[in-house]
Design an enzyme around this catalytic site. Structure first.
Site, PDB file in Angstrom:
ATOM      1  N   ARG A 117     -14.985 -48.743  31.351  1.00 41.20           N
ATOM      2  CA  ARG A 117     -15.989 -49.272  32.277  1.00 41.20           C
ATOM      3  C   ARG A 117     -16.500 -50.647  31.847  1.00 41.20           C
ATOM      4  O   ARG A 117     -16.799 -51.484  32.656  1.00 41.20           O
ATOM      5  CB  ARG A 117     -17.156 -48.265  32.363  1.00 41.20           C
ATOM      6  CG  ARG A 117     -18.410 -48.770  33.056  1.00 41.20           C
ATOM      7  CD  ARG A 117     -18.154 -48.970  34.526  1.00 41.20           C
ATOM      8  NE  ARG A 117     -19.224 -49.651  35.227  1.00 41.20           N
ATOM      9  CZ  ARG A 117     -19.478 -50.950  35.167  1.00 41.20           C
ATOM     10  NH1 ARG A 117     -18.754 -51.740  34.412  1.00 41.20           N
ATOM     11  NH2 ARG A 117     -20.453 -51.490  35.873  1.00 41.20           N
ATOM     12  N   TYR A 118     -16.651 -50.835  30.533  1.00 47.04           N
ATOM     13  CA  TYR A 118     -17.245 -52.064  30.001  1.00 47.04           C
ATOM     14  C   TYR A 118     -16.142 -52.920  29.365  1.00 47.04           C
ATOM     15  O   TYR A 118     -15.084 -52.405  29.017  1.00 47.04           O
ATOM     16  CB  TYR A 118     -18.318 -51.706  28.959  1.00 47.04           C
ATOM     17  CG  TYR A 118     -19.430 -50.862  29.535  1.00 47.04           C
ATOM     18  CD1 TYR A 118     -20.439 -51.449  30.284  1.00 47.04           C
ATOM     19  CD2 TYR A 118     -19.454 -49.476  29.356  1.00 47.04           C
ATOM     20  CE1 TYR A 118     -21.457 -50.680  30.832  1.00 47.04           C
ATOM     21  CE2 TYR A 118     -20.463 -48.705  29.910  1.00 47.04           C
ATOM     22  CZ  TYR A 118     -21.472 -49.305  30.640  1.00 47.04           C
ATOM     23  OH  TYR A 118     -22.473 -48.553  31.188  1.00 47.04           O
ATOM     24  N   ARG A 121     -15.302 -51.867  25.249  1.00 48.18           N
ATOM     25  CA  ARG A 121     -15.384 -50.527  24.667  1.00 48.18           C
ATOM     26  C   ARG A 121     -14.944 -49.473  25.674  1.00 48.18           C
ATOM     27  O   ARG A 121     -15.077 -49.677  26.878  1.00 48.18           O
ATOM     28  CB  ARG A 121     -16.801 -50.237  24.160  1.00 48.18           C
ATOM     29  CG  ARG A 121     -17.890 -50.455  25.187  1.00 48.18           C
ATOM     30  CD  ARG A 121     -19.196 -50.812  24.461  1.00 48.18           C
ATOM     31  NE  ARG A 121     -20.340 -50.858  25.362  1.00 48.18           N
ATOM     32  CZ  ARG A 121     -20.633 -51.905  26.132  1.00 48.18           C
ATOM     33  NH1 ARG A 121     -19.864 -52.954  26.140  1.00 48.18           N
ATOM     34  NH2 ARG A 121     -21.693 -51.870  26.917  1.00 48.18           N
ATOM     35  N   CYS A 130     -17.303 -27.392  24.585  1.00 45.69           N
ATOM     36  CA  CYS A 130     -18.525 -27.677  23.835  1.00 45.69           C
ATOM     37  C   CYS A 130     -18.929 -26.419  23.069  1.00 45.69           C
ATOM     38  O   CYS A 130     -18.428 -25.328  23.342  1.00 45.69           O
ATOM     39  CB  CYS A 130     -19.665 -28.050  24.771  1.00 45.69           C
ATOM     40  SG  CYS A 130     -19.476 -29.675  25.526  1.00 45.69           S
ATOM     41  N   CYS A 134     -24.880 -27.549  28.402  1.00 43.01           N
ATOM     42  CA  CYS A 134     -26.171 -28.015  28.914  1.00 43.01           C
ATOM     43  C   CYS A 134     -26.140 -27.872  30.430  1.00 43.01           C
ATOM     44  O   CYS A 134     -25.189 -28.311  31.076  1.00 43.01           O
ATOM     45  CB  CYS A 134     -26.394 -29.485  28.569  1.00 43.01           C
ATOM     46  SG  CYS A 134     -26.154 -29.870  26.821  1.00 43.01           S
ATOM     47  N   CYS A 137     -25.344 -31.025  32.627  1.00 40.40           N
ATOM     48  CA  CYS A 137     -24.173 -31.790  32.166  1.00 40.40           C
ATOM     49  C   CYS A 137     -23.707 -32.826  33.187  1.00 40.40           C
ATOM     50  O   CYS A 137     -23.445 -32.499  34.348  1.00 40.40           O
ATOM     51  CB  CYS A 137     -23.018 -30.844  31.863  1.00 40.40           C
ATOM     52  SG  CYS A 137     -21.540 -31.717  31.285  1.00 40.40           S
ATOM     53  N   ARG A 139     -20.915 -34.299  33.131  1.00 35.66           N
ATOM     54  CA  ARG A 139     -19.469 -34.196  33.325  1.00 35.66           C
ATOM     55  C   ARG A 139     -19.059 -32.764  33.674  1.00 35.66           C
ATOM     56  O   ARG A 139     -17.962 -32.319  33.329  1.00 35.66           O
ATOM     57  CB  ARG A 139     -18.793 -34.689  32.040  1.00 35.66           C
ATOM     58  CG  ARG A 139     -17.658 -35.648  32.297  1.00 35.66           C
ATOM     59  CD  ARG A 139     -17.270 -36.419  31.044  1.00 35.66           C
ATOM     60  NE  ARG A 139     -18.026 -37.644  30.925  1.00 35.66           N
ATOM     61  CZ  ARG A 139     -18.621 -38.078  29.809  1.00 35.66           C
ATOM     62  NH1 ARG A 139     -18.558 -37.379  28.703  1.00 35.66           N
ATOM     63  NH2 ARG A 139     -19.277 -39.210  29.798  1.00 35.66           N
ATOM     64  N   ASP A 298     -28.692 -37.708  35.680  1.00 36.28           N
ATOM     65  CA  ASP A 298     -27.718 -38.151  36.683  1.00 36.28           C
ATOM     66  C   ASP A 298     -27.745 -37.284  37.945  1.00 36.28           C
ATOM     67  O   ASP A 298     -28.184 -36.138  37.907  1.00 36.28           O
ATOM     68  CB  ASP A 298     -26.304 -38.141  36.079  1.00 36.28           C
ATOM     69  CG  ASP A 298     -26.133 -39.227  35.029  1.00 36.28           C
ATOM     70  OD1 ASP A 298     -26.771 -40.290  35.169  1.00 36.28           O
ATOM     71  OD2 ASP A 298     -25.379 -39.003  34.057  1.00 36.28           O
ATOM     72  N   ASP A 335     -28.236 -44.644  34.418  1.00 41.06           N
ATOM     73  CA  ASP A 335     -26.792 -44.877  34.535  1.00 41.06           C
ATOM     74  C   ASP A 335     -26.507 -44.911  36.029  1.00 41.06           C
ATOM     75  O   ASP A 335     -26.668 -43.905  36.729  1.00 41.06           O
ATOM     76  CB  ASP A 335     -25.999 -43.777  33.813  1.00 41.06           C
ATOM     77  CG  ASP A 335     -24.691 -44.314  33.249  1.00 41.06           C
ATOM     78  OD1 ASP A 335     -24.185 -45.327  33.782  1.00 41.06           O
ATOM     79  OD2 ASP A 335     -24.164 -43.723  32.283  1.00 41.06           O
ATOM     80  N   LYS A 342     -24.702 -48.544  32.735  1.00 35.90           N
ATOM     81  CA  LYS A 342     -26.052 -48.307  32.211  1.00 35.90           C
ATOM     82  C   LYS A 342     -26.992 -49.477  32.502  1.00 35.90           C
ATOM     83  O   LYS A 342     -26.663 -50.615  32.216  1.00 35.90           O
ATOM     84  CB  LYS A 342     -25.957 -48.101  30.704  1.00 35.90           C
ATOM     85  CG  LYS A 342     -25.161 -46.867  30.327  1.00 35.90           C
ATOM     86  CD  LYS A 342     -25.119 -46.717  28.821  1.00 35.90           C
ATOM     87  CE  LYS A 342     -24.442 -45.429  28.405  1.00 35.90           C
ATOM     88  NZ  LYS A 342     -22.986 -45.480  28.639  1.00 35.90           N
TER      89      LYS A 342
HETATM   90  C1  LIG Z   1     -22.196 -45.025  27.753  1.00 36.52           C
HETATM   91  C2  LIG Z   1     -20.837 -45.505  27.854  1.00 36.52           C
HETATM   92  C3  LIG Z   1     -20.297 -46.366  26.881  1.00 36.52           C
HETATM   93  C4  LIG Z   1     -21.090 -46.851  25.700  1.00 36.52           C
HETATM   94  O1  LIG Z   1     -22.180 -47.639  26.096  1.00 36.52           O
HETATM   95  P1  LIG Z   1     -23.129 -48.299  25.021  1.00 36.52           P
HETATM   96  O2  LIG Z   1     -24.242 -48.894  25.848  1.00 36.52           O
HETATM   97  O3  LIG Z   1     -22.317 -49.319  24.305  1.00 36.52           O
HETATM   98  O4  LIG Z   1     -23.606 -47.225  24.098  1.00 36.52           O
HETATM   99  C5  LIG Z   1     -19.005 -46.785  27.060  1.00 36.52           C
HETATM  100  N1  LIG Z   1     -18.273 -46.409  28.122  1.00 36.52           N
HETATM  101  C6  LIG Z   1     -18.776 -45.609  29.075  1.00 36.52           C
HETATM  102  C7  LIG Z   1     -17.927 -45.256  30.244  1.00 36.52           C
HETATM  103  C8  LIG Z   1     -20.072 -45.122  28.970  1.00 36.52           C
HETATM  104  O5  LIG Z   1     -20.567 -44.304  29.915  1.00 36.52           O
END
Ligand SMILES: *Cc1c(COP(=O)(O)O)cnc(C)c1O
Length: 469
Positions: A117-118, A121, A130, A134, A137, A139, A298, A335, A342
């Site tokens: 997504r980002y 990372r 798990c 929860c 959840c 997911r 969520d 989110d 986020k």
């Molecule tokens: C939360 C999340 C991350 C990590 O986000 P940080 O703000 O760096 O902790 C990475 N990828 C996805 C898809 C996420 O939902």
């Protein structure tokens, strides 16, 4: 009690005769999890609503470790731990805006189980299982379902994607819970990630320390510390989850050099008050766990009744920031439904602004002005060569791209069509060029083409900060 001491976890009456070797064995805890009406009724008096939910078809999976179930006060129908793991019939009620995959994770998956997504990372879902489940959840569309668990072939595809995607420098292992994987398999995943040179940090998101602290064995910590830098986020929502057993598990992890953070979810009837959140974050920092994120719940199936207003989250941050250690204040995060990612949300501390002045308020309501320098100029914006923009994927620069002069606007889809207002091209609309900016941001090369009359005026203006004769 000393600052680094916590109460030992109680044991529900029905476990009084279980010998310690079993109770503290994570395999015993896993294989004696509670999931039926009959089993749960041994630990507490189930309400009508809880029974109804437990007997419903298509219920999101229930499983609770005896350790965690023992933290519930059986006499309190509103116990905050009970609310998190025992379903009620409110879970079965759909609500407006409810979605199966509210964060649009599946759309962001280049290969199954990997969410990119980002820019730098990825989230790697390594299992759907798990230690306990929860009720809220995020997911739940895949979690708990063993048939959805990722195959060896999918794991190889994930590794292959990461190898050919050099902008990824941070891999977040999640699921499900990575720490319920067979120890050998977990090690193999981490080892394979470590073989990829551009992956700088590996993170684990896990609620195992909370549901099953006995799983955090010396062997597990020894294994993990061979693959540093490893970071971990745990998931504690209420101070009642913090026990001597959890504190000792966290101590083993931090001694192995793993920095610990906490991600919690703001849940109606569980932790939606300033005083509970304050106790929670204070107990976390006493265990050397840094509150990281507090998430807005969520919009997923089954979680509707756990939602609070966003105003409640802002109120909680208002009650923490300044009132307690900065280390103890998490970021409050919404989110974004639809996969926007986020978004941090907080109270407003900037009251007003004018050139040269900012008016700010503090947590006490004290209002101050900060006087900005008069000779601070555009050149102070970082140069365009900034590493941030050297990524192979353009289009994620966002507002930073506006600030750095890469773009002058960000337009919603169809913006141009809507605002073109139809019709053929007429006299006033003929010259397309009038809507294109003359360079964006700070463009000295462009200025060189300007006439001698305009140039000195521009460059000599005080706003530009250059010395004037
Ligand atoms: C939360 C999340 C991350 C990590 O986000 P940080 O703000 O760096 O902790 C990475 N990828 C996805 C898809 C996420 O939902």
């Amino acid at each position: 009690m000393k600052a680094n001491e916590f109460r030992p976890a109680p044991r529900a009456k029905c476990y009084a005769d279980v010998p310690d070797e079993k109770w503290y064995d994570w395999r015993w805890q896993m294989s004696n999890r509670l999931n039926t009406v009959a089993e749960l009724a041994n630990v507490l008096d189930l309400s009508e609503s809880e029974r109804k939910a437990l007997e419903a078809r298509n219920l999101f999976r229930v499983d609770i470790t005896p350790y965690f179930a023992s933290l519930i006060d059986p006499n309190d129908p509103h116990d905050p731990i009970r609310r998190q793991v025992i379903p009620t019939d409110r879970e079965l009620v759909p609500f407006t805006s409810m979605m199966e995959d509210s964060l649009a994770e599946d759309r962001h998956s280049p290969v199954p189980g990997l969410v990119h997504r980002y820019p730098d990372r990825v989230l790697m879902l390594v299992t759907t299982q798990c230690a306990s489940y929860c009720r809220y959840c995020t997911r739940s569309r895949i979690v708990g379902d063993p048939s959805q668990t990722f195959s060896r072939k999918e794991f190889e595809a994930q590794i292959e994607y990461l190898q050919r995607t050099p902008q990824v420098r941070d891999v977040l292992l999640s699921g499900g819970d990575p720490l319920v994987l067979a120890p050998k398999l977990l090690e193999e995943i981490i080892r394979r990630l470590r073989e990829i040179e551009h992956i700088e940090i590996i993170r684990i998101g896990s609620r195992v320390p909370v549901f099953l602290p006995m799983r955090i064995t010396a062997e597990l910590c020894e294994m993990l510390q061979q693959y540093h830098p490893i970071w971990m986020n745990i998931h504690v929502n209420h101070p009642n989850e913090i026990t001597q057993e959890l504190a000792e598990a966290c101590d083993r992890l931090t001694r192995a050099g793993i920095p610990l953070g906490n991600q919690s979810v703001l849940l109606a009837g569980v932790n939606d008050s300033v005083h509970i959140q304050r106790k929670l974050v204070h107990d976390l920092v006493r265990m050397r766990v840094r509150p990281y994120y507090l998430y807005q719940c969520d919009l997923v199936e089954g979680a509707g009744h756990f939602r609070t207003t966003v105003a409640k989250g802002i109120e909680i941050i208002e009650g923490l920031r300044g009132h307690t250690s900065g280390y103890a204040v998490p970021q409050y995060i919404v989110d974004a439904p639809g996969g926007g990612g986020k978004i941090p949300v907080m109270p407003n501390y900037v009251i007003s602004q004018a050139p040269g002045k900012v008016v700010l308020r503090n947590y006490e309501g004290f209002i101050t002005t900060y006087t900005e320098p008069e000779d601070y100029n555009l050149h102070a914006i970082a140069p365009l060569e900034d590493r941030v923009f050297k990524r192979p994927e353009p289009g994620q620069e966002g507002v930073l791209g506006l600030l750095h002069g890469h773009d002058m606007f960000i337009k919603p889809t169809h913006f141009d069509e809507v605002h073109a207002r139809g019709g053929g091209v007429h006299r006033l609309k003929a010259d397309e060029k009038k809507w294109h900016p003359l360079g964006i941001g700070h463009v000295p090369n462009l200025l060189e083409g300007w006439t001698a009359a305009v140039k000195p005026q521009l460059e000599g203006s005080p706003a530009n900060g250059e010395s004037q004769e």
